[in-house]
Write an enzyme that holds these catalytic residues in place. Structure first.
Site, PDB file in Angstrom:
ATOM      1  CG  ASP A 129       4.887   2.761   7.331  1.00 36.78           C
ATOM      2  OD1 ASP A 129       4.013   3.130   6.524  1.00 36.78           O
ATOM      3  OD2 ASP A 129       4.640   2.001   8.286  1.00 36.78           O
ATOM      4  CG  HIS A 130       4.206  -0.197   4.147  1.00 38.52           C
ATOM      5  ND1 HIS A 130       4.252  -1.542   4.435  1.00 38.52           N
ATOM      6  CD2 HIS A 130       3.714   0.402   5.253  1.00 38.52           C
ATOM      7  CE1 HIS A 130       3.792  -1.751   5.660  1.00 38.52           C
ATOM      8  NE2 HIS A 130       3.469  -0.586   6.178  1.00 38.52           N
ATOM      9  CG  HIS A 167      -4.352  -0.005   6.288  1.00 39.11           C
ATOM     10  ND1 HIS A 167      -4.310   0.047   7.657  1.00 39.11           N
ATOM     11  CD2 HIS A 167      -3.324   0.785   5.857  1.00 39.11           C
ATOM     12  CE1 HIS A 167      -3.312   0.814   8.043  1.00 39.11           C
ATOM     13  NE2 HIS A 167      -2.697   1.273   6.966  1.00 39.11           N
ATOM     14  CG  HIS A 215       3.868  -2.783  10.410  1.00 37.60           C
ATOM     15  ND1 HIS A 215       2.833  -2.162  11.064  1.00 37.60           N
ATOM     16  CD2 HIS A 215       4.170  -1.999   9.357  1.00 37.60           C
ATOM     17  CE1 HIS A 215       2.533  -1.043  10.442  1.00 37.60           C
ATOM     18  NE2 HIS A 215       3.327  -0.907   9.399  1.00 37.60           N
ATOM     19  CG  HIS A 217      -0.230   4.415   4.757  1.00 41.29           C
ATOM     20  ND1 HIS A 217      -1.051   3.669   5.566  1.00 41.29           N
ATOM     21  CD2 HIS A 217      -0.969   5.487   4.360  1.00 41.29           C
ATOM     22  CE1 HIS A 217      -2.242   4.267   5.668  1.00 41.29           C
ATOM     23  NE2 HIS A 217      -2.209   5.356   4.941  1.00 41.29           N
ATOM     24  CG  HIS A 225      -0.346   0.041   2.528  1.00 42.72           C
ATOM     25  ND1 HIS A 225       0.433  -0.982   3.025  1.00 42.72           N
ATOM     26  CD2 HIS A 225      -0.365   1.005   3.497  1.00 42.72           C
ATOM     27  CE1 HIS A 225       0.843  -0.664   4.244  1.00 42.72           C
ATOM     28  NE2 HIS A 225       0.387   0.524   4.545  1.00 42.72           N
TER      29      HIS A 225
END
Length: 324
Positions: free
Chosen positions: A66-67, A140, A270, A64, A62
């Site tokens: 941090d990914h 999410h 995570h 976001h 996805h």
């Protein structure tokens, strides 16, 4: 099958943990696949045997940060290091929009072909880097997905006893049958390799989930899976205190799901930066482990950066750390 954790923190890095990144490969091969690419992922790669020259695909769960914030830098470094081979990129449609914006605003130039696959439209039978890859929608705040990786090319083993029983002469015919081909015998009879072979071992499979507050959505994806890698951002008490808005899972929820599905191996990752190994100034990471072990009787691990897991042909999971 090998998994190397490049980042295991949620949201922001800590002194011990980078944000999300996971490398997956078939043991003995240099080709590999990256799942998620948080900021700093390429720095983590420098302390592994992995090369961006042999990277076959990047799967982003996805958008976001941090990914995915590490993606442009990793691609730029691959370019500077002379990559020319095509690279597959699988992720939500918005990921491509994000990347095109970075390319346009920073004059990033890639000499190698970058093939984008919308994760909503991953074709059946997709095979990259020795794995069959499929994607599964999760729950999410933004569209988020899990990826299932299945070993794609398990060699065939000849059933020699059956061949001898049926009078099929040794030699080139046996070789053709072991390749799964159909052959014509000296008496004119046609036989199929499928009747005289079996896979040398059961194809191994791993499910890697993106951010997700409903582990049960992975019920079908985890059918016959050897290993689930899933976020456990909070313990259940903290998840309830924070409320549903972040849309993350607790260790308790994931562990209970894995137990219901009978999964043999579970690796949690995570973790919120509020959890520290040994406690420190934060909450002890042992809180997550304790509530997971209370609900799951299988092989449980809480991942650390540079953890390396080997899933062997018998379905056994072995652990080491590249820095120890």
């Amino acid at each position: 099958m090998q998994l190397i954790f490049l980042g295991t923190s949620s949201g922001t890095p800590t002194r011990r943990r980078n944000v999300s990144g996971l490398a997956l490969s078939l043991r003995g091969g240099r080709d590999w696949i990256l799942v998620d690419c948080g900021e700093g992922t390429q720095h983590r790669l420098l302390r592994t045997p992995l090369s961006t020259q042999r990277l076959q695909a990047i799967c982003i769960s996805h958008v976001h940060g941090d990914h995915c914030y590490g993606l442009p830098g990793l691609l730029a470094s691959a370019q500077l290091n002379g990559r020319t081979a095509p690279l597959s990129l699988i992720g939500p449609a918005s990921l491509w929009d994000y990347l095109q914006g970075v390319i346009a605003s920073t004059a990033l130039h890639l000499d190698f072909p970058l093939h984008f696959l919308d994760v909503d439209r991953v074709p059946a039978g997709l095979e990259i880097g020795g794995f069959g890859i499929s994607a599964w929608p999760l729950s999410h705040r933004v569209p988020s997905f899990a990826f299932r990786f299945v070993e794609a090319s398990v060699p065939l083993r000849l059933l020699s006893g059956r061949l001898e029983r049926d009078g099929i002469p040794r030699g080139p015919l046996w070789g053709a049958l072991q390749r799964g081909e159909s052959v014509q015998l000296p008496d004119g009879l046609c036989v199929d390799g499928a009747d005289y072979t079996r896979p040398a071992w059961r194809a191994r499979s791993v499910v890697v989930g993106g951010d997700n507050d409903c582990p049960d959505l992975l019920g079908e994806a985890c059918s016959d899976a050897d290993l689930l890698v899933h976020e456990a951002t909070y313990d259940e008490e903290i998840r309830v205190r924070i409320g549903p808005e972040p849309m993350h899972s607790s260790a308790a929820r994931v562990a209970a799901f894995a137990e219901r599905r009978g999964l043999p191996h579970l690796v949690l990752t995570h973790f919120s930066p509020r959890y520290q190994k040994g406690g420190g100034r934060g909450l002890p990471l042992a809180r997550l482990e304790q509530e997971a072990r209370e609900r799951y009787s299988g092989d449980l691990w809480l991942a650390e950066d540079y953890d390396c897991f080997e899933l062997d042909r018998n379905g056994r999971l072995q652990h080491s750390n590249l820095l120890r």
